[in-house]
Design an enzyme around this catalytic site. Structure first.
Site, mmCIF file in Angstrom:
data_model
loop_
_atom_site.group_PDB
_atom_site.id
_atom_site.type_symbol
_atom_site.label_atom_id
_atom_site.label_comp_id
_atom_site.label_asym_id
_atom_site.label_seq_id
_atom_site.Cartn_x
_atom_site.Cartn_y
_atom_site.Cartn_z
ATOM 1 N N GLU A 29 0.828 -1.204 0.000
ATOM 2 C CA GLU A 29 0.000 0.000 0.000
ATOM 3 C C GLU A 29 0.863 1.254 0.000
ATOM 4 O OE1 GLU A 29 -2.799 -0.145 3.251
ATOM 5 O OE2 GLU A 29 -3.982 -1.737 2.312
ATOM 6 N N GLU A 87 -6.047 -7.610 -0.540
ATOM 7 C CA GLU A 87 -6.292 -7.367 0.888
ATOM 8 C C GLU A 87 -7.605 -6.640 1.044
ATOM 9 O OE1 GLU A 87 -2.992 -5.660 3.327
ATOM 10 O OE2 GLU A 87 -4.573 -4.462 4.241
#
Ligand code: DCB
Length: 517
Positions: free
Chosen positions: A357, A445
């Site tokens: 991320e 995710e």
């Protein structure tokens, strides 16, 4: 008949994705510790277990004295009848067997409604008799006069069960208790169920032999042995033959903290609930790989290998988070992925997620894309076709930026991350327009919680996301497989990583997610 049964049994034996006869049970064909050798039921239980037709409960025991439920009984009979439906994709674990039984007329709608409210209730003996006889011996007929006389409580039997119960008496499947009672409206124990099932099988044509060659290794549904090398066609993940594939499974938590849940037993547990994917979240910061590379890499490799052993696909995730710009450690990343891709270059199971991320004051065009381009080069130097998963700015939510300016290369997909308590329709809309412009998306995710890993759980919004993904054939991994006291964790605090798990071990999130593999 023998032929059909043998076929059915070998199908069952080779079904390595195990169908459960206790909710959340894991099949175990070894002897059960609570089945006493020499007891009246031991031979029957062991015979059925050896053929893979029954399984123990999540605790590894058989619980012979427990009253059997409708779902458990129908499942055993269905397996004996050669029905090898896959475990439920969602809903009750036994739902595929229950609908098979209903549609074949083993029982009627009112006896076990498909809505499930009676699945977990004890089944009464007269109904068990009907199901057993209709499924396995539909042509057997009893003689009203002689067979009804064998039962001292025949008058208690409901008319709709006469035919099956009398047929069962005529061939010795049912015998009655010491006072000659059938007790049509009482339940039966799991041991008694085994006994009547064995007698019915013997009545069919004798028991077929136990298959001497055990099923070849573990194979999960939709796993590597079935799908081989993955490839991206258009926006869809496909198997080696070019057919669409969808992968579902768990992401680990940070392996530097929760590495105990990336061992063989824990990963196997997820496979047994239907997962064909595991994600190894290797944090780079937060005390992860960059501060202790050797020990963390060792954990990651062990987790990858454990997933491969279960026939699962596995994502190795370079989990940047506090280190929000992937360019900060691009050299370490290239060295790591070069080594990993070399090691697994012939292994179709492995997918490479190069930056979890990206976040902070970075941009897609200025930081993430150039990083991705470099990493694609690095990985392709070793692995010709392994899938590479690319994050985007704003914690892998900026798929619109990637769609407008994608990375060059083949078998690339872009990650989309969401947390149900934080991200809603706007992000789904963004994903849709990215897909429309040709971007292949993989949700590596997502959580049922808020973006902090806590709050909620938000199951209604999670359901919307699950439906969204399944309608579009998007693969996913859920955050996370650990017992941390946060709502996104799938396991209750204190759950052992080294045993099989029952639904009781799972958090609200875990139950929801495991039901959706
Ligand atoms: C992501 C991260 C992941 C993080 C989860 C939940 O972060 F990829 O590492 O996991 O989402 O926040 C959490 C763990 C905690 C741990 C913490 C720090 O669950 O136990 O203490 O990491 O390591 C996101 C995702 C989205 C957003 C923000 C974050 N967002 N974030 O949209 O604002 O700030 O971590």
């Amino acid at each position: 008949m023998t032929n059909i049964l043998t076929k059915a049994l070998s199908a069952v034996m080779s079904l390595a994705l195990i169908v459960l006869s206790c909710p959340s049970a894991i099949a175990d064909t070894a002897a059960f510790p609570d089945v006493k050798p020499g007891s009246w039921y031991a031979d029957d239980v062991n015979e059925l277990a050896a053929r893979g037709l029954i399984s123990g409960c999540g605790d590894g025991k058989f619980h012979p004295g427990d009253t059997i439920t409708a779902a458990q009984f129908v499942t055993i009979v269905a397996r004996c009848a050669g029905i090898t439906d896959k475990p439920a994709v969602s809903g009750h674990w036994a739902a595929p067997f229950m609908s098979a039984g209903l549609s074949r007329g083993w029982y009627d709608w009112d006896e076990i409604p498909p809505t499930g409210e009676k699945f977990e209730k004890p089944i009464v003996r007269q109904l068990a008799a009907k199901i057993l006889m209709r499924a396995l011996l539909p042509d057997k007929r009893g003689d009203y006069n002689t067979d009804s006389a064998k039962m001292t409580d025949f008058s208690q039997l409901d008319g709709r069960y006469y035919e099956s119960v009398l047929a069962g008496y005529s061939c010795g499947i049912f015998a009655g208790d010491d006072k000659g009672r059938f007790k049509p409206k009482s339940g039966l124990t799991r041991a008694e169920a085994c006994a009547i099932v064995i007698r019915a099988l013997k009545c069919m044509d004798g028991l077929p032999p136990i298959d001497p060659s055990p099923a070849p290794g573990p194979a999960v549904d939709g796993g590597v042995s079935e799908n081989g090398w993955l490839q991206v066609k258009g926006t869809q993940l496909c198997n080696e033959k070019g057919e669409p594939v969808v992968l579902h499974g768990m992401s680990s938590q940070g392996i530097q903290w929760f590495g105990q849940y990336t061992g063989e037993q824990s990963i196997k547990n997820t496979a047994e609930y239907g997962a064909n994917l595991f994600r190894v979240a290797m944090y780079t910061g937060e005390g992860g790989y960059l501060s202790q590379p050797e020990s963390v890499k060792k954990l990651a490799l062990a987790a990858i290998d454990a997933a491969i052993k279960q026939d699962m696909y596995v994502i190795i995730d370079w989990h940047i988070l506090s280190d929000g710009n992937p360019m900060d450690h691009v050299n370490e990343s290239k060295a790591f992925f070069s080594e990993i891709a070399e090691r697994y270059k012939d292994e179709p199971a492995v997918l490479y997620e190069i930056c979890n991320e990206p976040n902070g004051s970075i941009t897609w065009a200025g930081d993430v894309k150039p990083y991705a381009q470099e990493l694609v080069k690095t990985i392709r130097a070793q692995s010709e076709k392994g899938i590479i998963l690319i994050g985007s700015s704003t914690w892998s939510q900026d798929v619109h930026l990637a769609a407008a300016d994608p990375v060059a290369g083949d078998n690339l997909m872009y990650t989309l991350h969401f947390y149900a308590g934080t991200h809603g329709q706007w992000l789904r809309d963004r994903a849709d327009s990215a897909i429309k412009s040709g971007l292949p998306i993989f949700v590596t995710e997502w959580g049922t919680s808020s973006a902090n890993g806590s709050d909620g759980v938000f199951l209604d919004e999670s359901r919307r996301w699950i439906d969204f993904m399944s309608e579009r054939g998007i693969s996913w991994a859920n955050w996370s497989l650990c017992d941390k006291d946060e709502t996104s964790a799938a396991l209750k605090p204190g759950t052992s990583p080294d045993k099989s798990w029952s639904k009781n071990d799972m958090s609200e999130s875990g139950k929801f997610v495991f039901d959706n593999f």
